[in-house]
Design a protein around this motif. Structure first.
Motif, PDB file in Angstrom:
ATOM      1  N   GLY A 191      -3.031 -15.137   0.791  1.00 54.83           N
ATOM      2  CA  GLY A 191      -2.735 -14.114   1.786  1.00 54.83           C
ATOM      3  C   GLY A 191      -3.612 -14.176   3.011  1.00 54.83           C
ATOM      4  O   GLY A 191      -3.478 -13.347   3.920  1.00 54.83           O
ATOM      5  N   ALA A 204       5.002 -10.642   7.331  1.00 56.16           N
ATOM      6  CA  ALA A 204       4.165  -9.445   7.410  1.00 56.16           C
ATOM      7  C   ALA A 204       4.924  -8.191   6.998  1.00 56.16           C
ATOM      8  O   ALA A 204       4.356  -7.100   7.005  1.00 56.16           O
ATOM      9  N   LYS A 209       3.551  -4.978   5.057  1.00 58.19           N
ATOM     10  CA  LYS A 209       2.162  -5.260   4.689  1.00 58.19           C
ATOM     11  C   LYS A 209       1.174  -4.625   5.667  1.00 58.19           C
ATOM     12  O   LYS A 209       1.495  -4.365   6.829  1.00 58.19           O
ATOM     13  N   ASP A 210      -0.036  -4.381   5.143  1.00 57.17           N
ATOM     14  CA  ASP A 210      -1.166  -4.019   5.997  1.00 57.17           C
ATOM     15  C   ASP A 210      -1.773  -5.321   6.512  1.00 57.17           C
ATOM     16  O   ASP A 210      -2.304  -6.118   5.722  1.00 57.17           O
ATOM     17  N   VAL A 211      -1.669  -5.531   7.808  1.00 49.66           N
ATOM     18  CA  VAL A 211      -2.060  -6.808   8.409  1.00 49.66           C
ATOM     19  C   VAL A 211      -3.363  -6.639   9.186  1.00 49.66           C
ATOM     20  O   VAL A 211      -3.503  -5.699   9.976  1.00 49.66           O
ATOM     21  N   SER A 247       3.992  -9.817  13.871  1.00 53.70           N
ATOM     22  CA  SER A 247       3.893  -8.920  12.719  1.00 53.70           C
ATOM     23  C   SER A 247       4.712  -7.654  12.935  1.00 53.70           C
ATOM     24  O   SER A 247       5.375  -7.157  12.010  1.00 53.70           O
ATOM     25  N   ALA A 268       5.714  -4.931   9.888  1.00 49.00           N
ATOM     26  CA  ALA A 268       4.460  -4.681   9.178  1.00 49.00           C
ATOM     27  C   ALA A 268       4.245  -3.186   8.990  1.00 49.00           C
ATOM     28  O   ALA A 268       4.639  -2.373   9.837  1.00 49.00           O
ATOM     29  N   LYS A 269       3.583  -2.845   7.900  1.00 49.98           N
ATOM     30  CA  LYS A 269       3.247  -1.440   7.634  1.00 49.98           C
ATOM     31  C   LYS A 269       2.204  -0.948   8.623  1.00 49.98           C
ATOM     32  O   LYS A 269       2.288   0.171   9.155  1.00 49.98           O
ATOM     33  N   LYS A 322      -5.126 -12.622  -5.038  1.00 45.31           N
ATOM     34  CA  LYS A 322      -4.524 -12.278  -3.758  1.00 45.31           C
ATOM     35  C   LYS A 322      -5.398 -11.284  -3.009  1.00 45.31           C
ATOM     36  O   LYS A 322      -5.968 -10.371  -3.610  1.00 45.31           O
ATOM     37  N   THR A 331      -6.585  -8.152  -1.039  1.00 44.13           N
ATOM     38  CA  THR A 331      -6.167  -6.744  -0.947  1.00 44.13           C
ATOM     39  C   THR A 331      -6.975  -5.979   0.101  1.00 44.13           C
ATOM     40  O   THR A 331      -6.662  -4.847   0.419  1.00 44.13           O
ATOM     41  N   ASP A 381      -3.044  -6.802   3.079  1.00 43.06           N
ATOM     42  CA  ASP A 381      -2.187  -7.657   2.259  1.00 43.06           C
ATOM     43  C   ASP A 381      -2.008  -9.031   2.911  1.00 43.06           C
ATOM     44  O   ASP A 381      -1.613  -9.985   2.265  1.00 43.06           O
ATOM     45  N   LEU A 382      -2.263  -9.066   4.218  1.00 47.82           N
ATOM     46  CA  LEU A 382      -2.134 -10.307   4.975  1.00 47.82           C
ATOM     47  C   LEU A 382      -3.232 -10.345   6.018  1.00 47.82           C
ATOM     48  O   LEU A 382      -3.401  -9.387   6.790  1.00 47.82           O
TER      49      LEU A 382
END
Length: 487
Positions: free
Chosen positions: A266, A292, A295-297, A313, A318-319, A374, A376, A403-404
């Motif tokens: 990730g 993305a 995800k939380d980028v 993203s 993306a989140k 992964k 986090t 997450d990314l």
């Protein structure tokens, strides 16, 4: 000089953008260019200064007052002639150049500078629409053969200049399509790749031969390039088959972040993430695309590449997106008395930032952590630059969910063994060692030249075009004993 009182009568006009809620749903260019009347008004503001600092602020030394005046006079056809006299690809720079010419504009001392970049954009788009941009094949062939290794803006500029004076030019590109980082590094929403395709067709009509999927030299073991590149050619073969070789392969080695947890899944370089989306946009199939979505980028790196990661993203859905910058937050406005006519350090907010992004300055990543291999999240600390180095500020530690993670901290040097294969001497940063003096761009190997990022390190598209043009002149001089190409 446009209108004598124009700079007093008219304000700066900015190009427009499509609304955020519309543009983030696709990957199309969203800049709304100036109308002919708006461009005329911007041209009217130019004072045709006795010492036009904008010319020197521009790396390709565009003759800016002249084309500003021509647009004011509505002589668009002559304006593109003037623009092309110094810049092979204003359709590239009119979109992605940060416009150091505008920082150097004399009007910028106590007012808003002229919208030079927007005028350039308007000129070249009008020229394409009117059919004024045509191939310019050489009237006489020289019989000399030149190999250009790398098809980014430096390689394209060098190839076009040399073809136009009669040399047989072959461009070797390791990717499956032409354009280098213009093609794969810059998102389509900033720069539609159709602009490259039009120039490639023009250059092919001028006699340039493009060979894609071809690696010159060896790639490092495990390189993703070898997954789709089909052919290889040795440096020895190029030196044998061609009268001169220009290395314009770029500086694609991404700067890494060697902290604990770096090996977690990730965490990716920006140049793993961005090219995938560009390939998908072009209709290609990408295995295991990095997404993305939801995800939380975290984007580490505050420059243009980081901004591109933010915009991509956001389009993925993306989140959340947070961008880190190691340096402190710059001032909203520069002190022009201290900085003009040079490029100032000041707070810059890109269109991608406006689409949704939190920004953190003076922050360093200490560690990545995760679960089941992964990522986090990550741990950070704020820093200050003191006594020539960054020092941590006690009590500023913080944890972020992620997450990314996208590493966009710049590039250092060429990625393959290109320079070693040719026996080219390197500078302290690992780039090709070649001077830019008159008679320059020569490496220590006879007949081998270097230009663009492979020589100067990570830089701007406009600098690449400049170096490609200048290197072409030196190659022509080397081959023919004289040259008519401009420096």
């Amino acid at each position: 000089m446009g209108k004598v009182t124009g700079f007093l009568e008219f304000e700066r006009l900015e190009e427009g953008y499509e609304p955020v809620e519309k543009r983030v749903k696709n990957y199309k260019e969203f800049v709304i260019g100036l109308t002919p009347e708006q461009a005329k008004q911007q041209g009217a503001r130019c004072m045709d200064c006795g010492t036009p600092f904008c010319n020197n602020g521009c790396p390709v030394n565009n003759i800016i007052p002249d084309f500003n005046d021509l647009v004011y006079q509505q002589d668009w056809k002559q304006a593109i002639e003037v623009l092309h006299s110094t810049n092979n690809f204003p359709d590239f720079t009119g979109r992605v150049c940060p416009a150091p010419c505008e920082a150097a504009c004399v009007l910028n001392i106590n007012n808003d500078p002229i919208g030079i970049k927007s005028i350039e954009h308007a000129i070249v788009d009008r020229a394409w629409a009117e059919g004024w941009i045509k191939p310019q094949p050489a009237a006489v062939k020289t019989g000399k053969k030149v190999a250009v290794v790398g098809s980014g803006p430096a390689g394209m500029a060098a190839a076009q200049q040399l073809a136009r004076v009669g040399h047989d030019v072959t461009v070797f590109e390791k990717n499956d399509t032409i354009g280098g980082l213009l093609r794969f590094g810059i998102p389509d929403f900033k720069f539609d790749k159709g602009h490259i395709d039009k120039r490639v067709k023009q250059m092919e009509a001028e006699g340039v031969v493009f060979k894609t999927n071809t690696i010159v030299g060896d790639m490092p073991a495990g390189s993703k390039v070898t997954n789709w590149a089909k052919d290889t050619v040795s440096p020895e073969q190029l030196k044998k088959d061609f009268d001169a070789v220009i290395l314009t392969g770029g500086a694609e080695q991404s700067r890494d972040l060697p902290v604990p947890g770096r090996d977690l899944a990730g965490i990716h370089f920006a140049m793993e993430f961005l090219p995938m989306q560009n390939r998908v946009n072009a209709g290609g199939k990408v295995k295991d695309q990095i997404m993305a979505t939801g995800k939380d980028v975290i984007v580490i790196g505050g420059g243009d590449t980081g901004s591109d990661c933010v915009g991509t993203s956001n389009r993925h859905g993306a989140k959340s997106v947070v961008q880190f910058e190691l340096m402190p937050q710059p001032p909203e406005e520069e002190n022009k008395e201290l900085t003009w006519p040079y490029w100032p350090i000041k707070m810059r907010t890109s269109s991608s930032h406006e689409e949704g992004c939190a920004r953190e300055f003076a922050i360093a990543t200490k560690e990545f952590f995760g679960e089941n291999g992964k990522v986090t999240g990550l741990k950070t600390v704020h820093v200050e630059f003191k006594d020539g180095k960054f020092s941590e500020i006690a009590g500023t530690e913080k944890t972020y969910k992620a997450d990314l993670v996208l590493l966009a901290m710049g590039f250092t040097n060429p990625v393959n063994t290109l320079l070693e294969g040719f026996g080219v001497e390197k500078d302290a940063r690992g780039n090709a060692k070649a001077s830019t003096d008159i008679g320059g761009y020569k490496t220590n190997v006879a007949g081998v030249f270097a230009a663009g990022d492979v020589r100067r390190g990570q830089s701007l598209v406009v600098w690449a075009i400049r170096e490609g043009r200048q290197a072409a002149r030196e190659v022509d001089q080397f081959l023919m004993g004289s040259t008519t190409l401009p420096r």
